[in-house]
Design a protein around this motif. Sequence first.
Motif, PDB file in Angstrom:
ATOM      1  N   VAL A  20      45.552  52.952  33.427  1.00 36.78           N
ATOM      2  CA  VAL A  20      45.050  52.071  34.474  1.00 36.78           C
ATOM      3  C   VAL A  20      44.011  51.152  33.874  1.00 36.78           C
ATOM      4  O   VAL A  20      43.119  51.600  33.133  1.00 36.78           O
ATOM      5  CB  VAL A  20      44.427  52.864  35.638  1.00 36.78           C
ATOM      6  N   ALA A  21      44.118  49.885  34.179  1.00 32.79           N
ATOM      7  CA  ALA A  21      43.082  48.909  33.840  1.00 32.79           C
ATOM      8  C   ALA A  21      42.613  48.285  35.149  1.00 32.79           C
ATOM      9  O   ALA A  21      43.428  48.009  36.037  1.00 32.79           O
ATOM     10  CB  ALA A  21      43.625  47.841  32.898  1.00 32.79           C
ATOM     11  N   MET A  22      41.315  48.092  35.267  1.00 28.39           N
ATOM     12  CA  MET A  22      40.810  47.560  36.523  1.00 28.39           C
ATOM     13  C   MET A  22      39.605  46.665  36.291  1.00 28.39           C
ATOM     14  O   MET A  22      38.902  46.781  35.283  1.00 28.39           O
ATOM     15  CB  MET A  22      40.440  48.692  37.491  1.00 28.39           C
ATOM     16  N   GLY A  23      39.419  45.781  37.239  1.00 32.65           N
ATOM     17  CA  GLY A  23      38.241  44.930  37.254  1.00 32.65           C
ATOM     18  C   GLY A  23      37.716  44.833  38.670  1.00 32.65           C
ATOM     19  O   GLY A  23      38.475  44.920  39.634  1.00 32.65           O
ATOM     20  N   ARG A  24      36.405  44.677  38.806  1.00 33.57           N
ATOM     21  CA  ARG A  24      35.778  44.634  40.121  1.00 33.57           C
ATOM     22  C   ARG A  24      34.753  43.523  40.176  1.00 33.57           C
ATOM     23  O   ARG A  24      34.005  43.300  39.218  1.00 33.57           O
ATOM     24  CB  ARG A  24      35.108  45.972  40.433  1.00 33.57           C
ATOM     25  N   SER A  25      34.723  42.831  41.298  1.00 32.06           N
ATOM     26  CA  SER A  25      33.672  41.861  41.578  1.00 32.06           C
ATOM     27  C   SER A  25      33.149  42.141  42.976  1.00 32.06           C
ATOM     28  O   SER A  25      33.922  42.361  43.909  1.00 32.06           O
ATOM     29  CB  SER A  25      34.199  40.430  41.483  1.00 32.06           C
ATOM     30  N   ALA A  26      31.818  42.174  43.107  1.00 33.84           N
ATOM     31  CA  ALA A  26      31.206  42.537  44.380  1.00 33.84           C
ATOM     32  C   ALA A  26      29.789  42.003  44.408  1.00 33.84           C
ATOM     33  O   ALA A  26      29.202  41.683  43.357  1.00 33.84           O
ATOM     34  CB  ALA A  26      31.218  44.055  44.571  1.00 33.84           C
ATOM     35  N   PRO A  27      29.197  41.892  45.597  1.00 35.58           N
ATOM     36  CA  PRO A  27      27.798  41.455  45.669  1.00 35.58           C
ATOM     37  C   PRO A  27      26.895  42.432  44.916  1.00 35.58           C
ATOM     38  O   PRO A  27      27.107  43.646  44.940  1.00 35.58           O
ATOM     39  CB  PRO A  27      27.501  41.477  47.177  1.00 35.58           C
TER      40      PRO A  27
ATOM     41  N   PHE B 188      22.221  48.313  37.007  1.00 35.31           N
ATOM     42  CA  PHE B 188      23.470  49.049  36.829  1.00 35.31           C
ATOM     43  C   PHE B 188      24.712  48.237  37.182  1.00 35.31           C
ATOM     44  O   PHE B 188      25.810  48.589  36.778  1.00 35.31           O
ATOM     45  CB  PHE B 188      23.456  50.318  37.674  1.00 35.31           C
ATOM     46  N   PHE B 189      24.538  47.163  37.967  1.00 30.68           N
ATOM     47  CA  PHE B 189      25.706  46.371  38.355  1.00 30.68           C
ATOM     48  C   PHE B 189      25.294  44.921  38.514  1.00 30.68           C
ATOM     49  O   PHE B 189      24.414  44.588  39.318  1.00 30.68           O
ATOM     50  CB  PHE B 189      26.298  46.907  39.662  1.00 30.68           C
ATOM     51  N   SER B 190      25.953  44.065  37.747  1.00 29.22           N
ATOM     52  CA  SER B 190      25.598  42.639  37.739  1.00 29.22           C
ATOM     53  C   SER B 190      26.453  41.820  38.688  1.00 29.22           C
ATOM     54  O   SER B 190      26.230  40.624  38.845  1.00 29.22           O
ATOM     55  CB  SER B 190      25.757  42.085  36.325  1.00 29.22           C
ATOM     56  N   GLY B 191      27.450  42.454  39.318  1.00 28.64           N
ATOM     57  CA  GLY B 191      28.378  41.734  40.174  1.00 28.64           C
ATOM     58  C   GLY B 191      29.794  41.760  39.654  1.00 28.64           C
ATOM     59  O   GLY B 191      30.736  41.484  40.397  1.00 28.64           O
ATOM     60  N   ARG B 192      29.966  42.115  38.386  1.00 27.14           N
ATOM     61  CA  ARG B 192      31.300  42.219  37.799  1.00 27.14           C
ATOM     62  C   ARG B 192      31.341  43.418  36.860  1.00 27.14           C
ATOM     63  O   ARG B 192      30.370  43.727  36.186  1.00 27.14           O
ATOM     64  CB  ARG B 192      31.683  40.955  37.029  1.00 27.14           C
ATOM     65  N   SER B 193      32.494  44.062  36.832  1.00 25.12           N
ATOM     66  CA  SER B 193      32.669  45.187  35.910  1.00 25.12           C
ATOM     67  C   SER B 193      34.149  45.332  35.596  1.00 25.12           C
ATOM     68  O   SER B 193      35.015  44.916  36.369  1.00 25.12           O
ATOM     69  CB  SER B 193      32.135  46.493  36.512  1.00 25.12           C
TER      70      SER B 193
ATOM     71  N   GLU C 270      31.437  37.245  55.304  1.00 21.30           N
ATOM     72  CA  GLU C 270      30.730  38.296  54.580  1.00 21.30           C
ATOM     73  C   GLU C 270      31.205  38.327  53.123  1.00 21.30           C
ATOM     74  O   GLU C 270      32.380  38.073  52.834  1.00 21.30           O
ATOM     75  CB  GLU C 270      30.970  39.663  55.222  1.00 21.30           C
ATOM     76  N   PRO C 271      30.312  38.640  52.188  1.00 23.35           N
ATOM     77  CA  PRO C 271      30.736  38.723  50.782  1.00 23.35           C
ATOM     78  C   PRO C 271      31.760  39.824  50.577  1.00 23.35           C
ATOM     79  O   PRO C 271      31.712  40.866  51.234  1.00 23.35           O
ATOM     80  CB  PRO C 271      29.429  39.014  50.040  1.00 23.35           C
ATOM     81  N   ALA C 272      32.688  39.580  49.670  1.00 26.11           N
ATOM     82  CA  ALA C 272      33.808  40.493  49.454  1.00 26.11           C
ATOM     83  C   ALA C 272      33.583  41.372  48.236  1.00 26.11           C
ATOM     84  O   ALA C 272      33.008  40.951  47.229  1.00 26.11           O
ATOM     85  CB  ALA C 272      35.104  39.704  49.288  1.00 26.11           C
ATOM     86  N   ASP C 273      34.050  42.611  48.350  1.00 26.15           N
ATOM     87  CA  ASP C 273      34.106  43.557  47.240  1.00 26.15           C
ATOM     88  C   ASP C 273      35.571  43.648  46.834  1.00 26.15           C
ATOM     89  O   ASP C 273      36.398  44.219  47.556  1.00 26.15           O
ATOM     90  CB  ASP C 273      33.565  44.916  47.691  1.00 26.15           C
TER      91      ASP C 273
END
Length: 904
Positions: free
Chosen positions: A249-256, A263-268, A888-891
């Motif tokens: 599995v490869a994944m990426g996340r963007s969130a407020p 610990f979290f800049s908005g992207r991982s 609203e901001p999206a995760d």
Amino acid sequence: MIATLLALTQIAAAADSIPGTGGTVPHAAPTLPTIVAAARSGRIAVDGRLDEPAWSEAIPHSGFIQGEPVEGAAPEERTVVRVLFDQDAIYIGARLYERDAARVSRQLARRDEQGPFDFFDVSLSPNRDGLTGYRFRVSAAGVQSDAYLFDDTRDDPAWDAVWQSAVTVDEEGWTAEIRIPLSQLRFQPSRLPQTWRINFTRRRIDANERTYFALESRRRSGRVSVFGEVEGLVLPSSRAAMEFRPYVVAMGRSAPAAEGNPFFSGRSTGGNAGGEFRMGLGGSFMLNTTFNPDFGQVEVDPAVINLTANETFFPERRPFFVQDARLLGFGLSGMQNGLFYTRRIGREPQVRSASGATFNDVPGTTTILGAAKITGRTRGGLSVGALASVSAEEQGRAWFSEGERRFVAEPQTVSAVASAAQEFRRGASQASATVTALTRDLPADGSLDFLPARAFSAGVNFEHTWTQKTWALTGFVAGSRVEGTPAAMIRIQRNSNHYFQRPDATRVRVDSSGTSMMGHEWRLQLERRSGLHWTGAIWTGQRSAGFEVNDLGFQQGGERLDAGFRIGYQEITPGPLFQSYRISLFTFNNWRHEALDDVFSPGSWRRAWKRSVINTSANFTFRNYWELQVQGRLSPTVQSDNLTRGGPIMTDPGTTTASAELTTDRRRAANLSLDVESSWGRAGNSSTSVSAELGLRPSPGVLASVGPRMQWQFDTQQYVARIGTPAYEPTFGSRYLFGDLERRTFSLETRLNVTFSPRLTLQLFAQPLLSTGDYVGYKQLRRPRSFDFDVFDQGTATVVAGTVRCTGGRICPSDGRQHVDVTGDGVADFSFAEQDFRIRSLRGNAVLRWEYRPGSALFLVWQQRRSYRDTDASRFDLAGEFGGLWSEPADNTLMLKVSYWFGL
């Protein structure tokens, strides 16, 4: 009570045998239809065309019988089946005649999904036990589904096998060709000819017809036990299955991201890998092992707003735990209650933050280092299953002004469950036993001492049937034991399943020095399962105060004495108005064990009466296949032990509920379901919900549905808080605050399924949810065992020298809190957080699934979450809230998962 049921069922049995009522339920064993299998003598290509010479050597069978719409009638269309075998596989060939081939419904769907399409299936029971088997189904569009059959009437659709099938449609109808590898079945090899149990089923959507090789009657309980027979199988050896299914599995996340969060800049980005290995042990046992098992979260859990003290149940989706789950489960009284709940393994860490930290970073799940499972069945009818897993210690990160610290969020945990079930009298009776164990390696610093160190449970159940399974006597007894520090035991004793701290309890109390807790539960039920018209059941049971299984199982509700009954009437013979209908009545009653304080006193039982329901329902299917369901439910006034969340007994005035649901013909390209439900409480409670679901199939490969639901509620007994100071002696020193809650909730479940081929699908799901809760008044319980309140008038807050004063009333809001003056001197005596809420939530995902080879799949998954919450519940503006949701901001999470099946 049992004598009453016996009398009722004797009357029902007599009614079922009255001439002119449509016949009687046979008590003698029916003659089993038989088909003879032939050894394959030539090559077969599984292409949906029965044109190989080998098929001409198989003996055809065409003696099907109609189960629906008219049970026992001759089929409208003929079906011919043939069976071949070799040392590797069983082959099924079916010619399904249709005078007008355009009537064959070829709706596409994802694998294992049901839909309005024609299908053909074969079910096999190699063990001939009348309880277990396998079902392999293929639709007229070539969509496969399979399931494991157990307990005669139940199925496990999560069971997946690797097999081949193909279909073709021509001017005579359609044909199905199926190859089932023997490695996917569990059976006992023999050099002598064997006889297995078998059944074939055909579904024709256009006529709403279902036909069988061996009739599965709606008047008789049983599925596997009524299978026919297939003779002539010579299988001297079994092919032990060996399968390996790795995944990545490869994944990426963007969130407020919160400002300053280290610990979290908005992207991982990240990745994961794991796998599962399956190996057959002989012909009847299977060993499964896994490391870092796939969590299978290609679908999101629906959003819920839970204002109760009880945990919400979510189903399991991880393939390793879903498969063979029925062998390890042990059900208790209640819908989802059981000794083993697989989502406890790899659960979300139970510590989500460190005290005083500015930011926290905790994994969403606990890493499963490894797990192993063995399942199977012996020649003597003993089915066994065992599972063991090890979960890693998970650490969280906390950020303080002086820097980062780590803390233990979840301890290393070992979980195990084992089960054995023995059948008797060729499956007519059976008994089983299950044991579970969990141990936690708690850290030495005591930070997790609120968790039990060990938890054990065990249960034994039985089922005895007679008169061709018309009657059944079932029951179980289960016990539990948890061990840990006094802090852990206190936490359990005070939770919503126990409330040992209840001040007016006569049989329980909090043991502040205890290091263990034990309890038990049992249930006994007598049931009439089959009948031309009448069925029914009667039961009784008990759960002791110390019964606790939530460390590895799932349990809602505490101690009780339980009794109830159910009686039902059905008519399956089509009439001038209805195709069929069912009417039922059931009731149950729960009492606290305090009823036994004076067991012969009716008053003692009335005071201990904690829950009661009387429910009647009717389901009608009209001749045009529209359906109508109506229901009425009465909950009498009882004395609740959970409304005060561990406080004294309080009167629950009860409610009356009525509902109706109308559904149009589900086979059509457009179908609609409308549902209305309304309830009225004796103390002013009310609730009304209106929902609909519109389904559209504009083409065979597209299915869309939209389901709006609107609910209005007014709750006069919503718990708010317990206040200890200033003391209030009538309710044992504490004050119990409640609110009058006006609540509005709107949700809209939307689905779009696009099936490009049986192996390539796209599924989209979205669930907007909007809700407001407006507390229009607050009050305090005046005295126990009542619904009598001291209502606080609304006032205005002024702050003088840091002191909040209420003028014009005894409760006033200020700075996000409600301040209460109970002494009447104008000065607030205590306060609690503002309870009003406004929630906006959106959960959605899109899943592209491609089965690029048998057993191997690629998933491309996009998930999105949006949420917002505040305390402004002044109005419910549906259009404004819906529009605000999209602002609203999206995760967002994007995942690519690839698995590959190796058949070794």
